[in-house]
Design an enzyme around this catalytic site. Structure first.
Site, PDB file in Angstrom:
ATOM      1  N   TYR A  30       0.633  -1.218   0.075  1.00 24.89           N
ATOM      2  CA  TYR A  30       0.009   0.191  -0.164  1.00 24.89           C
ATOM      3  C   TYR A  30       0.715   1.303  -0.193  1.00 24.89           C
ATOM      4  O   TYR A  30       0.375   2.305  -0.030  1.00 24.89           O
ATOM      5  CB  TYR A  30      -1.110  -0.021   1.201  1.00 24.89           C
ATOM      6  CG  TYR A  30      -1.789  -1.025   1.330  1.00 24.89           C
ATOM      7  CD1 TYR A  30      -3.027  -1.139   0.465  1.00 24.89           C
ATOM      8  CD2 TYR A  30      -1.709  -2.142   2.269  1.00 24.89           C
ATOM      9  CE1 TYR A  30      -3.932  -2.393   0.332  1.00 24.89           C
ATOM     10  CE2 TYR A  30      -2.681  -3.138   2.250  1.00 24.89           C
ATOM     11  CZ  TYR A  30      -3.640  -3.145   1.330  1.00 24.89           C
ATOM     12  OH  TYR A  30      -4.508  -4.410   1.522  1.00 24.89           O
ATOM     13  N   HIS A  35      -4.511   6.304  -1.460  1.00 26.41           N
ATOM     14  CA  HIS A  35      -5.039   6.074  -0.148  1.00 26.41           C
ATOM     15  C   HIS A  35      -4.138   6.444   1.015  1.00 26.41           C
ATOM     16  O   HIS A  35      -4.166   6.635   2.283  1.00 26.41           O
ATOM     17  CB  HIS A  35      -5.565   4.802   0.218  1.00 26.41           C
ATOM     18  CG  HIS A  35      -7.144   4.751   0.681  1.00 26.41           C
ATOM     19  ND1 HIS A  35      -7.807   6.016   0.743  1.00 26.41           N
ATOM     20  CD2 HIS A  35      -7.899   3.804   1.410  1.00 26.41           C
ATOM     21  CE1 HIS A  35      -9.022   5.755   1.411  1.00 26.41           C
ATOM     22  NE2 HIS A  35      -9.137   4.564   1.744  1.00 26.41           N
ATOM     23  N   TYR A  80      -5.141  -0.742   9.727  1.00 26.79           N
ATOM     24  CA  TYR A  80      -5.857  -0.265   8.368  1.00 26.79           C
ATOM     25  C   TYR A  80      -6.823   0.675   8.584  1.00 26.79           C
ATOM     26  O   TYR A  80      -7.280   1.134   9.664  1.00 26.79           O
ATOM     27  CB  TYR A  80      -6.423  -1.511   8.018  1.00 26.79           C
ATOM     28  CG  TYR A  80      -5.395  -2.630   7.538  1.00 26.79           C
ATOM     29  CD1 TYR A  80      -4.817  -2.597   6.561  1.00 26.79           C
ATOM     30  CD2 TYR A  80      -4.976  -3.612   8.683  1.00 26.79           C
ATOM     31  CE1 TYR A  80      -3.693  -3.658   5.816  1.00 26.79           C
ATOM     32  CE2 TYR A  80      -3.984  -4.556   8.148  1.00 26.79           C
ATOM     33  CZ  TYR A  80      -3.293  -4.617   6.819  1.00 26.79           C
ATOM     34  OH  TYR A  80      -2.502  -5.506   6.720  1.00 26.79           O
ATOM     35  N   ASN A  82      -9.824   1.679   7.807  1.00 28.03           N
ATOM     36  CA  ASN A  82     -11.257   1.639   8.230  1.00 28.03           C
ATOM     37  C   ASN A  82     -11.389   1.609   9.732  1.00 28.03           C
ATOM     38  O   ASN A  82     -12.431   1.971  10.334  1.00 28.03           O
ATOM     39  CB  ASN A  82     -11.935   0.234   7.690  1.00 28.03           C
ATOM     40  CG  ASN A  82     -12.287   0.385   6.146  1.00 28.03           C
ATOM     41  OD1 ASN A  82     -11.654   1.195   5.644  1.00 28.03           O
ATOM     42  ND2 ASN A  82     -12.936  -0.698   5.686  1.00 28.03           N
ATOM     43  N   ASN A 128     -13.725   6.230   4.661  1.00 28.61           N
ATOM     44  CA  ASN A 128     -13.908   5.296   5.928  1.00 28.61           C
ATOM     45  C   ASN A 128     -13.060   5.451   7.105  1.00 28.61           C
ATOM     46  O   ASN A 128     -13.415   5.214   8.121  1.00 28.61           O
ATOM     47  CB  ASN A 128     -13.695   3.839   5.372  1.00 28.61           C
ATOM     48  CG  ASN A 128     -15.016   3.519   4.482  1.00 28.61           C
ATOM     49  OD1 ASN A 128     -16.002   3.681   4.810  1.00 28.61           O
ATOM     50  ND2 ASN A 128     -14.621   2.499   3.679  1.00 28.61           N
TER      51      ASN A 128
END
Length: 202
Positions: A30, A35, A80, A82, A128
């Site tokens: 990631y 993001h 993470y 969320n 989120n």
């Protein structure tokens, strides 16, 4: 209440503190995705000011330093995206940190790439990480730096888009965007958030 203040003082002078939370996902896969631009901004700030974001605590990685006479804490939740709010809540509860001293740095689909927008309240807007922050902080009122990533072309899945890497053209412009974000972070160390908003929301 007095005992709490004494305990906090023992950890250091927390009367002049700013804590920045960058949102993103842990893991090499990631690292360079849209993001994770919040993580990138904190890393850029840390590199500039000689801060190491390496202390594992409060469900995240923490770095501490002193910048322009202000104690600065950089927090990257490792939960993470969320569940980002869990790490923020854990930090607040452990250090009795004030939400007024918090600034959340994250990616925003509704801001054009290359621009940043500052705001001090509002809904999650479909993000989120911010949704989790609002849930765990118990309020929509906290300072934010929204880093533009633009929306994808019609028909492009949003989840796939935010978890994809920047285009070659965007990657070339990214250092300037990160530098602008760092400049905004530095500015609010010495100025009210509203004044930083007026300077950078152009």
């Amino acid at each position: 209440m007095k005992r709490i203040w004494i305990r906090i003082r023992a950890k250091g002078d927390w009367s002049n503190l700013k804590w920045f939370v960058g949102l993103g996902n842990p893991g090499i896969q990631y690292e360079s995705t849209r993001h994770n631009i919040g993580f990138m901004a904190l890393d850029r700030f840390a590199d500039k000011h000689g801060i190491k974001i390496s202390q594992s605590k409060c469900k995240g990685l923490i770095g501490e330093g002193n910048v322009a006479g202000v104690k600065v804490v950089l927090l990257k939740p490792m939960t993470y995206m969320n569940l980002s709010g869990e790490s923020m809540r854990a930090y607040m509860d452990f250090y009795k940190a004030s939400i007024e001293d918090l600034v959340v740095v994250y990616d925003d689909l509704d801001t054009p790439f290359g621009q940043i927008r500052l705001r001090y309240q509002g809904s999650a807007g479909g993000h989120n990480g911010i949704k989790s922050a609002i849930q765990h902080l118990g309020t929509q009122t906290f300072n934010r730096i929204r880093m533009g990533i633009s929306r994808p072309a019609p028909g492009f899945d949003i989840a796939d888009y935010v978890l994809s890497r920047f285009t070659k053209e965007e990657a070339g412009q990214l250092p300037a965007v990160l530098d602008k974000t760092v400049e905004a972070m530095e500015h609010m160390l010495a100025n009210p958030f509203e004044k930083t908003m007026a300077k950078f929301n152009k």
